[in-house]
Design a protein around this motif. Structure first.
Motif, PDB file in Angstrom:
ATOM      1  N   GLN A  46      68.080  21.121  41.359  1.00 50.60           N
ATOM      2  CA  GLN A  46      68.112  22.419  40.342  1.00 50.60           C
ATOM      3  C   GLN A  46      69.193  23.321  40.856  1.00 50.60           C
ATOM      4  O   GLN A  46      70.039  23.798  40.098  1.00 50.60           O
ATOM      5  CB  GLN A  46      66.772  23.024  40.482  1.00 50.60           C
ATOM      6  CG  GLN A  46      65.827  22.474  39.718  1.00 50.60           C
ATOM      7  CD  GLN A  46      65.844  22.247  38.176  1.00 50.60           C
ATOM      8  OE1 GLN A  46      66.486  23.070  37.718  1.00 50.60           O
ATOM      9  NE2 GLN A  46      65.620  21.146  37.783  1.00 50.60           N
ATOM     10  N   PHE A  47      69.405  23.344  42.285  1.00 45.26           N
ATOM     11  CA  PHE A  47      70.440  24.315  42.721  1.00 45.26           C
ATOM     12  C   PHE A  47      71.852  23.856  42.425  1.00 45.26           C
ATOM     13  O   PHE A  47      72.649  24.835  42.238  1.00 45.26           O
ATOM     14  CB  PHE A  47      70.335  24.617  44.294  1.00 45.26           C
ATOM     15  CG  PHE A  47      69.385  26.024  44.321  1.00 45.26           C
ATOM     16  CD1 PHE A  47      69.717  27.087  43.834  1.00 45.26           C
ATOM     17  CD2 PHE A  47      68.526  26.029  45.354  1.00 45.26           C
ATOM     18  CE1 PHE A  47      68.951  28.334  44.157  1.00 45.26           C
ATOM     19  CE2 PHE A  47      67.756  27.349  45.673  1.00 45.26           C
ATOM     20  CZ  PHE A  47      68.068  28.314  44.996  1.00 45.26           C
ATOM     21  N   GLU A  72      62.965  31.621  43.339  1.00 42.58           N
ATOM     22  CA  GLU A  72      61.892  31.899  42.416  1.00 42.58           C
ATOM     23  C   GLU A  72      62.373  31.087  41.056  1.00 42.58           C
ATOM     24  O   GLU A  72      61.299  30.485  40.361  1.00 42.58           O
ATOM     25  CB  GLU A  72      61.698  33.461  42.190  1.00 42.58           C
ATOM     26  CG  GLU A  72      60.297  33.592  41.600  1.00 42.58           C
ATOM     27  CD  GLU A  72      60.062  34.937  41.573  1.00 42.58           C
ATOM     28  OE1 GLU A  72      59.174  35.571  40.483  1.00 42.58           O
ATOM     29  OE2 GLU A  72      60.648  36.008  42.507  1.00 42.58           O
ATOM     30  N   THR A  73      63.430  31.572  40.570  1.00 42.44           N
ATOM     31  CA  THR A  73      64.060  30.732  39.452  1.00 42.44           C
ATOM     32  C   THR A  73      64.205  29.100  39.539  1.00 42.44           C
ATOM     33  O   THR A  73      63.678  28.463  38.758  1.00 42.44           O
ATOM     34  CB  THR A  73      65.352  31.348  38.863  1.00 42.44           C
ATOM     35  OG1 THR A  73      66.194  30.987  39.896  1.00 42.44           O
ATOM     36  CG2 THR A  73      65.066  32.850  38.286  1.00 42.44           C
ATOM     37  N   GLY A  92      54.493  22.732  38.738  1.00 45.26           N
ATOM     38  CA  GLY A  92      53.570  22.141  39.814  1.00 45.26           C
ATOM     39  C   GLY A  92      53.926  22.240  41.344  1.00 45.26           C
ATOM     40  O   GLY A  92      53.260  22.056  42.399  1.00 45.26           O
ATOM     41  N   LYS A  93      55.286  22.602  41.474  1.00 42.88           N
ATOM     42  CA  LYS A  93      56.137  22.253  42.809  1.00 42.88           C
ATOM     43  C   LYS A  93      55.520  23.700  43.586  1.00 42.88           C
ATOM     44  O   LYS A  93      55.278  23.667  44.949  1.00 42.88           O
ATOM     45  CB  LYS A  93      57.328  22.178  42.884  1.00 42.88           C
ATOM     46  CG  LYS A  93      57.790  20.807  42.107  1.00 42.88           C
ATOM     47  CD  LYS A  93      57.214  19.563  43.091  1.00 42.88           C
ATOM     48  CE  LYS A  93      57.518  18.413  42.201  1.00 42.88           C
ATOM     49  NZ  LYS A  93      57.146  17.161  43.182  1.00 42.88           N
ATOM     50  N   VAL A  94      55.457  24.787  43.134  1.00 43.76           N
ATOM     51  CA  VAL A  94      55.260  26.133  43.877  1.00 43.76           C
ATOM     52  C   VAL A  94      53.886  25.755  44.612  1.00 43.76           C
ATOM     53  O   VAL A  94      53.587  26.160  45.736  1.00 43.76           O
ATOM     54  CB  VAL A  94      55.065  27.492  42.836  1.00 43.76           C
ATOM     55  CG1 VAL A  94      54.505  28.556  43.489  1.00 43.76           C
ATOM     56  CG2 VAL A  94      56.538  27.571  42.384  1.00 43.76           C
ATOM     57  N   LYS A  95      52.924  25.554  43.874  1.00 43.19           N
ATOM     58  CA  LYS A  95      51.668  25.412  44.243  1.00 43.19           C
ATOM     59  C   LYS A  95      51.706  24.300  45.652  1.00 43.19           C
ATOM     60  O   LYS A  95      50.949  24.400  46.506  1.00 43.19           O
ATOM     61  CB  LYS A  95      50.677  24.521  43.184  1.00 43.19           C
ATOM     62  CG  LYS A  95      49.304  24.419  43.630  1.00 43.19           C
ATOM     63  CD  LYS A  95      48.302  23.990  42.400  1.00 43.19           C
ATOM     64  CE  LYS A  95      46.781  23.947  43.018  1.00 43.19           C
ATOM     65  NZ  LYS A  95      46.076  23.489  42.021  1.00 43.19           N
ATOM     66  N   GLN A 121      58.569  34.135  50.562  1.00 44.22           N
ATOM     67  CA  GLN A 121      57.838  32.980  50.600  1.00 44.22           C
ATOM     68  C   GLN A 121      58.311  31.595  50.225  1.00 44.22           C
ATOM     69  O   GLN A 121      58.100  30.633  50.932  1.00 44.22           O
ATOM     70  CB  GLN A 121      56.422  33.338  50.033  1.00 44.22           C
ATOM     71  CG  GLN A 121      55.512  34.629  50.609  1.00 44.22           C
ATOM     72  CD  GLN A 121      54.282  34.645  49.827  1.00 44.22           C
ATOM     73  OE1 GLN A 121      53.760  33.855  49.162  1.00 44.22           O
ATOM     74  NE2 GLN A 121      53.731  36.000  49.952  1.00 44.22           N
ATOM     75  N   LEU A 122      58.663  31.609  49.146  1.00 41.10           N
ATOM     76  CA  LEU A 122      59.171  30.388  48.734  1.00 41.10           C
ATOM     77  C   LEU A 122      60.555  29.851  49.367  1.00 41.10           C
ATOM     78  O   LEU A 122      60.662  28.692  49.794  1.00 41.10           O
ATOM     79  CB  LEU A 122      59.753  30.517  47.331  1.00 41.10           C
ATOM     80  CG  LEU A 122      58.663  30.637  45.812  1.00 41.10           C
ATOM     81  CD1 LEU A 122      59.187  30.909  44.716  1.00 41.10           C
ATOM     82  CD2 LEU A 122      57.798  29.470  46.084  1.00 41.10           C
ATOM     83  N   LYS A 123      61.323  31.008  49.741  1.00 36.26           N
ATOM     84  CA  LYS A 123      62.261  30.314  50.809  1.00 36.26           C
ATOM     85  C   LYS A 123      61.820  29.796  52.236  1.00 36.26           C
ATOM     86  O   LYS A 123      62.447  28.785  52.793  1.00 36.26           O
ATOM     87  CB  LYS A 123      63.453  31.636  50.896  1.00 36.26           C
ATOM     88  CG  LYS A 123      64.568  31.231  51.984  1.00 36.26           C
ATOM     89  CD  LYS A 123      65.417  32.607  52.184  1.00 36.26           C
ATOM     90  CE  LYS A 123      66.420  32.318  53.054  1.00 36.26           C
ATOM     91  NZ  LYS A 123      67.379  33.575  53.378  1.00 36.26           N
ATOM     92  N   GLU A 124      61.071  30.367  52.675  1.00 34.47           N
ATOM     93  CA  GLU A 124      60.594  29.969  53.922  1.00 34.47           C
ATOM     94  C   GLU A 124      59.832  28.697  53.869  1.00 34.47           C
ATOM     95  O   GLU A 124      60.111  27.906  54.520  1.00 34.47           O
ATOM     96  CB  GLU A 124      59.713  31.169  54.771  1.00 34.47           C
ATOM     97  CG  GLU A 124      60.370  32.433  54.855  1.00 34.47           C
ATOM     98  CD  GLU A 124      61.470  32.045  55.971  1.00 34.47           C
ATOM     99  OE1 GLU A 124      61.190  31.467  57.143  1.00 34.47           O
ATOM    100  OE2 GLU A 124      62.687  32.774  55.745  1.00 34.47           O
TER     101      GLU A 124
END
Length: 164
Positions: free
Chosen positions: A53-54, A64-65, A72-75, A92-95
């Protein structure tokens, strides 16, 4: 290395051409040869999907984006790598992703231990084979020497009995 391929880059399956196995196929192969546990596959896939994605999605400008494109990957990532609630959602997502990257790296480096074990086992097999050949050769030589000695002694006994 686990498959005994000396020049993987030159093979159809592991080279850089369109015939090469996909990342997921390589993971499946590692699972099939028991080098990677099935439970770790999702970690590698999540890591690769996030990386893709990046790298390929111009709209993925933040964690976040980026995760918004990965259903489903955030969960999954926050369940496996929980973060303090006082951090921003982006943090939170970065860490969590950094923890995933560390985990994937540890698993990948663990494969090196499996490669080391494979080479150790192969070396033991080769050493045992060489020792067996050497032992067999020396035993054959000893047997031949004993047979010559017995034959010589038999001839000597027969000759002496003829003289009497």
């Amino acid at each position: 290395m686990l498959l005994g391929i000396k020049k993987a880059v030159e093979t159809l399956s592991f080279g850089n051409k369109s015939s090469a196995l996909s990342f997921n196929q390589k993971l499946n192969l590692l699972i099939d040869i028991a080098a990677l546990e099935k439970k770790d596959q999702i970690k590698f896939i999540t890591f690769m999907e996030f990386r893709n994605q990046f790298m390929h999605n111009i709209s993925a400008t933040s964690y976040e984006t980026c995760f918004s494109f990965l259903h489903g990957k955030v969960k999954f990532i926050l369940k496996h790598y929980p973060q303090p609630s006082n951090l921003t959602y982006e943090s939170q997502l970065k860490e969590a992703f950094i923890n995933l990257a560390i985990d994937v790296s540890k698993i990948a480096f663990g494969l090196m231990g499996k490669i080391k074990e494979k080479f150790k086992t192969e070396a033991q097999i080769q050493t045992n084979a060489m020792m067996t050949r050497a032992f067999t050769n020396e035993t054959t030589k000893l047997e031949e020497a004993l047979n010559k000695g017995i034959e010589s002694k038999r001839k000597s006994v027969v000759y002496e009995s003829l003289l009497w």
